[in-house]
Design a protein around this motif. Structure first.
Motif, PDB file in Angstrom:
ATOM      1  N   PRO A  95       0.808  -1.223   0.000  1.00 31.97           N
ATOM      2  CA  PRO A  95       0.000   0.000   0.000  1.00 31.97           C
ATOM      3  C   PRO A  95       0.844   1.278   0.000  1.00 31.97           C
TER       4      PRO A  95
ATOM      5  N   THR B 288      -2.414   3.398  -7.518  1.00 30.32           N
ATOM      6  CA  THR B 288      -3.456   4.120  -8.257  1.00 30.32           C
ATOM      7  C   THR B 288      -2.919   4.573  -9.613  1.00 30.32           C
TER       8      THR B 288
ATOM      9  N   HIS C 186      -9.376   2.582  -8.818  1.00 31.50           N
ATOM     10  CA  HIS C 186      -9.660   1.447  -7.921  1.00 31.50           C
ATOM     11  C   HIS C 186     -11.036   0.836  -8.198  1.00 31.50           C
TER      12      HIS C 186
ATOM     13  N   PHE D 134      -2.534   9.251   4.701  1.00 37.67           N
ATOM     14  CA  PHE D 134      -3.744   8.535   4.287  1.00 37.67           C
ATOM     15  C   PHE D 134      -4.548   8.080   5.501  1.00 37.67           C
TER      16      PHE D 134
ATOM     17  N   CYS E 235      -2.875  10.324 -17.157  1.00 38.13           N
ATOM     18  CA  CYS E 235      -2.698   9.605 -15.881  1.00 38.13           C
ATOM     19  C   CYS E 235      -1.885  10.395 -14.861  1.00 38.13           C
ATOM     20  N   SER E 236      -1.541  11.623 -15.177  1.00 36.74           N
ATOM     21  CA  SER E 236      -0.752  12.399 -14.213  1.00 36.74           C
ATOM     22  C   SER E 236      -1.601  12.676 -12.975  1.00 36.74           C
TER      23      SER E 236
ATOM     24  N   TYR F  87      -6.787   9.320  -2.497  1.00 33.73           N
ATOM     25  CA  TYR F  87      -5.790   8.523  -3.217  1.00 33.73           C
ATOM     26  C   TYR F  87      -4.754   9.405  -3.913  1.00 33.73           C
ATOM     27  N   PHE F  88      -4.982  10.719  -3.889  1.00 36.21           N
ATOM     28  CA  PHE F  88      -4.058  11.639  -4.563  1.00 36.21           C
ATOM     29  C   PHE F  88      -3.566  12.670  -3.566  1.00 36.21           C
ATOM     30  N   ARG F  89      -2.248  12.844  -3.499  1.00 37.99           N
ATOM     31  CA  ARG F  89      -1.725  13.861  -2.595  1.00 37.99           C
ATOM     32  C   ARG F  89      -0.636  14.618  -3.345  1.00 37.99           C
ATOM     33  N   LYS F  90       0.646  14.442  -2.933  1.00 38.23           N
ATOM     34  CA  LYS F  90       1.730  15.184  -3.568  1.00 38.23           C
ATOM     35  C   LYS F  90       2.408  14.391  -4.692  1.00 38.23           C
ATOM     36  N   GLY F  91       2.574  13.100  -4.436  1.00 33.81           N
ATOM     37  CA  GLY F  91       3.250  12.254  -5.423  1.00 33.81           C
ATOM     38  C   GLY F  91       4.684  12.674  -5.657  1.00 33.81           C
TER      39      GLY F  91
HETATM   40  N1  LIG Z   1      -1.037   9.744 -11.005  1.00 34.56           N
HETATM   41  C1  LIG Z   1      -0.163   9.728 -10.024  1.00 34.56           C
HETATM   42  N2  LIG Z   1       1.138  10.012 -10.255  1.00 34.56           N
HETATM   43  C2  LIG Z   1       2.051   9.993  -9.251  1.00 34.56           C
HETATM   44  N3  LIG Z   1       1.748   9.703  -7.962  1.00 34.56           N
HETATM   45  C3  LIG Z   1       0.451   9.407  -7.686  1.00 34.56           C
HETATM   46  C4  LIG Z   1      -0.541   9.403  -8.695  1.00 34.56           C
HETATM   47  N4  LIG Z   1      -1.722   9.070  -8.105  1.00 34.56           N
HETATM   48  C5  LIG Z   1      -1.485   8.899  -6.804  1.00 34.56           C
HETATM   49  N5  LIG Z   1      -0.179   9.103  -6.542  1.00 34.56           N
HETATM   50  C6  LIG Z   1       0.502   9.048  -5.242  1.00 34.56           C
HETATM   51  O1  LIG Z   1       0.653   7.681  -4.862  1.00 34.56           O
HETATM   52  C7  LIG Z   1       0.518   7.581  -3.434  1.00 34.56           C
HETATM   53  C8  LIG Z   1      -0.657   6.694  -3.113  1.00 34.56           C
HETATM   54  O2  LIG Z   1      -0.215   5.362  -3.309  1.00 34.56           O
HETATM   55  P1  LIG Z   1      -1.191   4.215  -3.806  1.00 34.56           P
HETATM   56  O3  LIG Z   1      -1.888   4.645  -5.027  1.00 34.56           O
HETATM   57  O4  LIG Z   1      -0.368   2.978  -3.870  1.00 34.56           O
HETATM   58  O5  LIG Z   1      -2.237   4.102  -2.609  1.00 34.56           O
HETATM   59  S1  LIG Z   1      -3.191   2.842  -2.335  1.00 34.56           S
HETATM   60  O6  LIG Z   1      -2.336   1.780  -1.774  1.00 34.56           O
HETATM   61  O7  LIG Z   1      -3.820   2.449  -3.579  1.00 34.56           O
HETATM   62  O8  LIG Z   1      -4.167   3.334  -1.339  1.00 34.56           O
HETATM   63  C9  LIG Z   1       0.304   8.995  -2.916  1.00 34.56           C
HETATM   64  O9  LIG Z   1       1.611   9.472  -2.634  1.00 34.56           O
HETATM   65  P2  LIG Z   1       1.913  10.666  -1.601  1.00 34.56           P
HETATM   66  O10 LIG Z   1       1.521  11.905  -2.327  1.00 34.56           O
HETATM   67  O11 LIG Z   1       3.390  10.605  -1.344  1.00 34.56           O
HETATM   68  O12 LIG Z   1       1.095  10.426  -0.384  1.00 34.56           O
HETATM   69  C10 LIG Z   1      -0.314   9.667  -4.132  1.00 34.56           C
HETATM   70  O13 LIG Z   1      -0.199  11.069  -4.118  1.00 34.56           O
END
Ligand SMILES: Nc1ncnc2c1ncn2[C@@H]1O[C@H](COP(=O)(O)OS(=O)(=O)O)[C@@H](OP(=O)(O)O)[C@H]1O
Length: 328
Positions: free
Chosen positions: A72, A77, A108, A173, A268-269, A292-296
């Motif tokens: 996780p 995602t 998801h 999360f 997909c960004s 499911y989206f934060r900073k990445g």
């Molecule tokens: N499109 C895209 N591109 C880059 N990064 C992304 C994207 N979508 C989700 N994220 C970032 O991925 C982190 C969430 O991880 P998961 O998707 O594995 O979460 S989960 O296990 O499905 O709940 C989480 O990372 P953090 O920002 O560091 O918390 C999300 O921001």
């Protein structure tokens, strides 16, 4: 938090008598959410364990199945969205005004988890709505999937991420769905669990190594990807993914002016997905889509972990990965 308010997969109200008996003989531990049980080397909350058992009993892989696997918070995602977009481009959509699947549902929703989506309540869920190739996902370690690769060409794509960033992402999360303020004690508790190898779906190291070894042993069946490489060189990684899935970009696609690769990466960004209406509303697995989206970002852990925490994790990594050929 009240037990009933927890997402279903974390609760213990969906256990068969058989599972209750099994659980009573398993190693257990407790965290701030509830009890975790160790089954076949991996830690699960009770209802998730029921889902794992249902899955193991009932799942029959098909030749064309694709399974997105991850620990996780490792980029699941994103990888789901990329896989959906790659396969979607093969369809003839010129005659249709229909929305792209990613605009109609959260990744998801399109690619459900096996153990806490499809198989949570039954070992015989209705899978008839899936057309080939069926797309599934999992957080289970590879050995627990029990896929007979020799007999089944089913494909698994695993995404791995720097565990320090995984930890911080989990912290955000969990605070979000427990509806708590960012609480440093929660981060410390997650850190302790991680280091002791007792977190949900952990130990982290065993998880990663199960897929790493699988990718070496069955390279046609298991693709090992890294979140950091997807960030630093997305075009190379998405082409690698397309090739593994058997749908490589054609020369024409590569030559298109605003190329297919770029379009998929843009669609997909994080910015694009998180601004889609579907991801601003609704929820999946009792979690609001927006969570499911934060900073990445790569290296966000630097903003939250102390030097001591980082050093301890680095030392554990070195020790656990020694001799495996795996580097991070
Ligand atoms: N499109 C895209 N591109 C880059 N990064 C992304 C994207 N979508 C989700 N994220 C970032 O991925 C982190 C969430 O991880 P998961 O998707 O594995 O979460 S989960 O296990 O499905 O709940 C989480 O990372 P953090 O920002 O560091 O918390 C999300 O921001």
């Amino acid at each position: 938090m009240n037990e009933k308010e927890l997402p279903e997969q974390l609760r213990d109200d969906n256990l068969s008598e058989e599972t209750k008996t099994l659980i009573s003989s398993l190693p257990s531990t407790k965290d701030f959410i509830g009890k975790l049980y160790n089954y076949q080397g991996c830690w699960y909350y009770p209802n998730t364990l029921q889902g794992v058992l249902n899955f193991q009993k009932g799942f029959k892989p098909q030749e064309t199945d694709i399974i997105i696997a991850s620990y996780p918070k490792s980029g699941t995602t994103w990888l789901k969205a990329l896989t959906v977009a790659l396969l979607e481009r093969l369809k003839d959509i010129s005659s249709s005004d229909a929305l792209h699947p990613l605009q109609s549902d959260n990744p998801h929703g399109i690619v459900p988890f096996l153990e806490f989506g499809l198989y949570l309540k039954s070992s015989t869920p209705d899978l008839t709505k899936f057309s080939s190739p069926r797309l599934f996902s999992t957080h289970m370690p590879l050995h627990t999937l029990q896929i007979p690769f020799e007999d089944s060409p089913c494909k698994i794509v695993y995404v791995c991420r720097d565990v320090k960033d995984v930890l911080v992402s989990q912290w955000y999360f969990r605070c979000a769905y427990l509806q708590k303020e960012l609480d440093k004690r929660l981060l410390e508790s997650l850190f302790e669990s991680l280091c002791n190898g007792v977190g949900y779906f952990g130990p982290f190291w065993e998880h990663v190594l199960s897929y790493w070894r699988g990718s070496l042993e069955y390279p046609k069946h298991v693709l090992f990807m890294r979140y950091e490489e997807m960030k630093s060189d997305p075009a190379v990684q998405v082409k690698r993914l397309a090739e593994f899935l058997g749908c490589p970009f054609t020369e024409e696609e590569e030559e298109e002016e605003s190329g297919s690769v770029d379009k998929i990466l843009e669609l997909c960004s994080l910015r694009s997905l998180s601004s889609m209406e579907i991801n601003k509303t609704g929820s999946k697995y009792d979690v609001h889509h927006s969570n499911y989206f934060r900073k990445g970002e790569v290296g966000d852990s630097k903003n939250h972990l102390t030097h001591e925490m980082e050093n301890k994790i680095n030392m554990i990594i070195e020790e656990k990965y020694k001799g495996s050929g795996f580097k991070y």
